[in-house]
Design a protein around this motif. Structure first.
Motif, PDB file in Angstrom:
ATOM      1  N   GLN A  94      -2.829   5.741 -15.549  1.00 44.72           N
ATOM      2  CA  GLN A  94      -3.383   7.095 -15.436  1.00 44.72           C
ATOM      3  C   GLN A  94      -4.000   7.338 -14.073  1.00 44.72           C
ATOM      4  OE1 GLN A  94      -6.103   7.680 -18.715  1.00 44.72           O
ATOM      5  NE2 GLN A  94      -4.537   7.152 -20.238  1.00 44.72           N
ATOM      6  N   LEU A  95      -4.760   6.360 -13.598  1.00 41.01           N
ATOM      7  CA  LEU A  95      -5.413   6.528 -12.300  1.00 41.01           C
ATOM      8  C   LEU A  95      -4.417   6.464 -11.155  1.00 41.01           C
ATOM      9  CD1 LEU A  95      -8.434   7.022 -11.840  1.00 41.01           C
ATOM     10  CD2 LEU A  95      -7.889   6.169 -14.109  1.00 41.01           C
ATOM     11  N   ARG A  96      -3.375   5.650 -11.312  1.00 42.85           N
ATOM     12  CA  ARG A  96      -2.335   5.591 -10.290  1.00 42.85           C
ATOM     13  C   ARG A  96      -1.591   6.926 -10.207  1.00 42.85           C
ATOM     14  NH1 ARG A  96       3.068   6.189 -11.059  1.00 42.85           N
ATOM     15  NH2 ARG A  96       2.997   4.712 -12.807  1.00 42.85           N
ATOM     16  N   VAL A  97      -1.310   7.526 -11.354  1.00 44.06           N
ATOM     17  CA  VAL A  97      -0.626   8.819 -11.372  1.00 44.06           C
ATOM     18  C   VAL A  97      -1.491   9.888 -10.717  1.00 44.06           C
ATOM     19  CG1 VAL A  97       0.217  10.668 -12.875  1.00 44.06           C
ATOM     20  CG2 VAL A  97       0.815   8.292 -13.376  1.00 44.06           C
ATOM     21  N   GLU A  98      -2.802   9.865 -10.993  1.00 43.82           N
ATOM     22  CA  GLU A  98      -3.724  10.815 -10.358  1.00 43.82           C
ATOM     23  C   GLU A  98      -3.715  10.635  -8.849  1.00 43.82           C
ATOM     24  OE1 GLU A  98      -7.659  10.657 -11.931  1.00 43.82           O
ATOM     25  OE2 GLU A  98      -6.988  10.854 -14.013  1.00 43.82           O
ATOM     26  N   LYS A  99      -3.762   9.401  -8.421  1.00 35.57           N
ATOM     27  CA  LYS A  99      -3.757   9.101  -6.990  1.00 35.57           C
ATOM     28  C   LYS A  99      -2.444   9.557  -6.357  1.00 35.57           C
ATOM     29  CE  LYS A  99      -5.593   7.068  -3.347  1.00 35.57           C
ATOM     30  NZ  LYS A  99      -6.911   7.407  -2.777  1.00 35.57           N
ATOM     31  N   GLN A 100      -1.359   9.304  -7.039  1.00 36.43           N
ATOM     32  CA  GLN A 100      -0.030   9.648  -6.527  1.00 36.43           C
ATOM     33  C   GLN A 100       0.118  11.159  -6.369  1.00 36.43           C
ATOM     34  OE1 GLN A 100       2.910   7.715  -8.921  1.00 36.43           O
ATOM     35  NE2 GLN A 100       4.438   7.730  -7.313  1.00 36.43           N
ATOM     36  N   ALA A 101      -0.477  11.898  -7.323  1.00 35.56           N
ATOM     37  CA  ALA A 101      -0.362  13.360  -7.277  1.00 35.56           C
ATOM     38  C   ALA A 101      -1.157  13.960  -6.127  1.00 35.56           C
ATOM     39  CB  ALA A 101      -0.841  13.955  -8.604  1.00 35.56           C
ATOM     40  N   GLY A 102      -2.131  13.222  -5.609  1.00 36.03           N
ATOM     41  CA  GLY A 102      -2.995  13.753  -4.570  1.00 36.03           C
ATOM     42  C   GLY A 102      -2.556  13.445  -3.157  1.00 36.03           C
ATOM     43  N   VAL A 103      -1.417  12.792  -3.018  1.00 33.56           N
ATOM     44  CA  VAL A 103      -0.938  12.448  -1.678  1.00 33.56           C
ATOM     45  C   VAL A 103       0.509  12.894  -1.517  1.00 33.56           C
ATOM     46  CG1 VAL A 103      -2.472  10.461  -1.448  1.00 33.56           C
ATOM     47  CG2 VAL A 103      -0.189  10.147  -2.425  1.00 33.56           C
ATOM     48  N   LYS A 104       0.904  13.117  -0.278  1.00 36.31           N
ATOM     49  CA  LYS A 104       2.290  13.472   0.018  1.00 36.31           C
ATOM     50  C   LYS A 104       2.968  12.257   0.614  1.00 36.31           C
ATOM     51  CE  LYS A 104       5.182  16.896   2.334  1.00 36.31           C
ATOM     52  NZ  LYS A 104       5.198  18.140   3.171  1.00 36.31           N
ATOM     53  N   LEU A 105       3.972  11.754  -0.100  1.00 37.26           N
ATOM     54  CA  LEU A 105       4.648  10.548   0.335  1.00 37.26           C
ATOM     55  C   LEU A 105       5.815  10.885   1.257  1.00 37.26           C
ATOM     56  CD1 LEU A 105       4.771   8.586  -3.048  1.00 37.26           C
ATOM     57  CD2 LEU A 105       3.107   8.354  -1.197  1.00 37.26           C
ATOM     58  N   ASP A 106       6.026  10.019   2.215  1.00 32.39           N
ATOM     59  CA  ASP A 106       7.165  10.164   3.118  1.00 32.39           C
ATOM     60  C   ASP A 106       8.373   9.502   2.467  1.00 32.39           C
ATOM     61  OD1 ASP A 106       9.026  10.257   5.100  1.00 32.39           O
ATOM     62  OD2 ASP A 106       7.817   9.227   6.621  1.00 32.39           O
ATOM     63  N   ASN A 107       9.221  10.302   1.849  1.00 27.72           N
ATOM     64  CA  ASN A 107      10.370   9.767   1.128  1.00 27.72           C
ATOM     65  C   ASN A 107      11.481   9.263   2.050  1.00 27.72           C
ATOM     66  OD1 ASN A 107       9.297  10.248  -1.459  1.00 27.72           O
ATOM     67  ND2 ASN A 107       9.905  12.403  -1.357  1.00 27.72           N
ATOM     68  N   SER A 108      11.295   9.472   3.346  1.00 24.39           N
ATOM     69  CA  SER A 108      12.302   8.944   4.269  1.00 24.39           C
ATOM     70  C   SER A 108      12.110   7.442   4.491  1.00 24.39           C
ATOM     71  CB  SER A 108      12.218   9.677   5.612  1.00 24.39           C
ATOM     72  OG  SER A 108      10.992   9.393   6.272  1.00 24.39           O
ATOM     73  N   VAL A 109      10.932   6.952   4.107  1.00 20.63           N
ATOM     74  CA  VAL A 109      10.655   5.521   4.244  1.00 20.63           C
ATOM     75  C   VAL A 109      11.361   4.774   3.119  1.00 20.63           C
ATOM     76  CG1 VAL A 109       8.873   3.746   4.202  1.00 20.63           C
ATOM     77  CG2 VAL A 109       8.440   5.938   5.333  1.00 20.63           C
ATOM     78  N   VAL A 110      12.075   3.723   3.477  1.00 22.46           N
ATOM     79  CA  VAL A 110      12.815   2.937   2.492  1.00 22.46           C
ATOM     80  C   VAL A 110      12.125   1.583   2.323  1.00 22.46           C
ATOM     81  CG1 VAL A 110      15.011   1.844   1.910  1.00 22.46           C
ATOM     82  CG2 VAL A 110      14.987   4.065   3.072  1.00 22.46           C
ATOM     83  N   LEU A 111      11.812   1.253   1.080  1.00 21.16           N
ATOM     84  CA  LEU A 111      11.229  -0.051   0.796  1.00 21.16           C
ATOM     85  C   LEU A 111      12.333  -1.083   0.680  1.00 21.16           C
ATOM     86  CD1 LEU A 111       8.455   0.652  -1.876  1.00 21.16           C
ATOM     87  CD2 LEU A 111       8.160   0.106   0.544  1.00 21.16           C
ATOM     88  N   ASN A 112      12.191  -2.159   1.396  1.00 16.90           N
ATOM     89  CA  ASN A 112      13.175  -3.236   1.333  1.00 16.90           C
ATOM     90  C   ASN A 112      12.606  -4.352   0.460  1.00 16.90           C
ATOM     91  OD1 ASN A 112      15.371  -4.881   1.799  1.00 16.90           O
ATOM     92  ND2 ASN A 112      14.525  -5.715   3.704  1.00 16.90           N
TER      93      ASN A 112
END
Length: 255
Positions: A94-112
């Protein structure tokens, strides 16, 4: 001879095997997981996890001789022990989802990611499958948190606390099994499922009094009668203990 799993071994195929392997039917369950922090935790604790679940399996096998005793230990494991873990995991999510909703992620970054980590457990009882199921559930959540960290959405301190809490979810299940069965050992004598069965048959032997339920979680999942037992035997945290949870860490600077 004790039915505890003192013969746990790691063979050439890296299967965490019960000592009952090749002596009776067993279950083999392989888990592929992604989390770096989970991999680090399992590298140190995989034997301890299997030992705890095999001890509980021994109790289940002996307790089936008495319906009251069997229902008592089975209900404790599934309705308290695992429920605590899943409640902790839900709160972290729940807290991770709240945190995730409050930030704008750079989807161009690829996790390897490296190729999926793997662990295989061979267990002697169906309840052992709850090992691998819980590992999968924790991995799914902590992988999401690691993704946030790698994209800069949470800092190193928040990430460290989250990883700590994820390990607490797993270690808590094991610790509670060990605590609730500790009285199955008399002095220096090995754990005895037969002796423990006599305890389970005693109506005054309350499992909740011996397993160290986290108070905040207990208040969410237990009824008034159960809470009375927990409060009677609850020990306050020692001075200096790090009591901040991962949820609290993730909540910091969330707005």
């Amino acid at each position: 001879m004790s039915d505890d799993n003192q013969g746990t071994q790691i063979n050439d195929t890296h299967i965490m095997s019960t000592r009952h392997a090749n002596k009776m039917k067993t279950l083999i369950s392989e888990v592929e997981y992604k989390s770096d922090s989970l991999h680090s935790y399992l590298a140190k604790n995989k034997v301890r996890i299997l030992n705890a679940f095999e001890r509980l399996a021994a109790v289940f096998r002996k307790a089936k001789e008495c319906r009251v005793a069997y229902d008592k230990i089975r209900s404790w494991h599934y309705d308290v022990n695992l429920l605590i873990a899943r409640t902790q995991l839900d709160l972290l999510q729940q807290l991770r989802v709240e945190k995730q909703a409050g930030v704008k992620l750079d989807n161009s970054v690829v996790l390897n990611r490296p190729e999926s980590y793997k662990i295989t457990y061979e267990v002697s009882h169906p309840l052992g499958l709850s090992i691998t199921q819980l590992i999968k559930e924790v991995d799914t959540e902590i992988d999401e948190i690691e993704s946030l960290y790698m994209r800069g959405a949470i800092d190193d301190i928040e990430y460290t606390h989250a990883c700590k809490q994820a390990s607490v979810i797993l270690s808590g299940v094991v610790d509670r099994i060990n605590k609730v069965t500790a009285r199955g050992k008399r002095g220096d004598i090995s754990f005895s499922p037969r002796y423990y069965l006599t305890l389970l048959q005693d109506p005054n032997f309350k499992l909740l009094a011996h397993c160290g339920v986290p108070m905040a979680i207990a208040e969410l999942i237990l009824d008034d009668t159960q809470m009375a037992i927990v409060r009677t035997h609850h020990k306050r945290p020692r001075a200096g203990d790090d009591t901040q949870t991962a949820s609290e860490a993730l909540r910091e600077n969330a707005e």
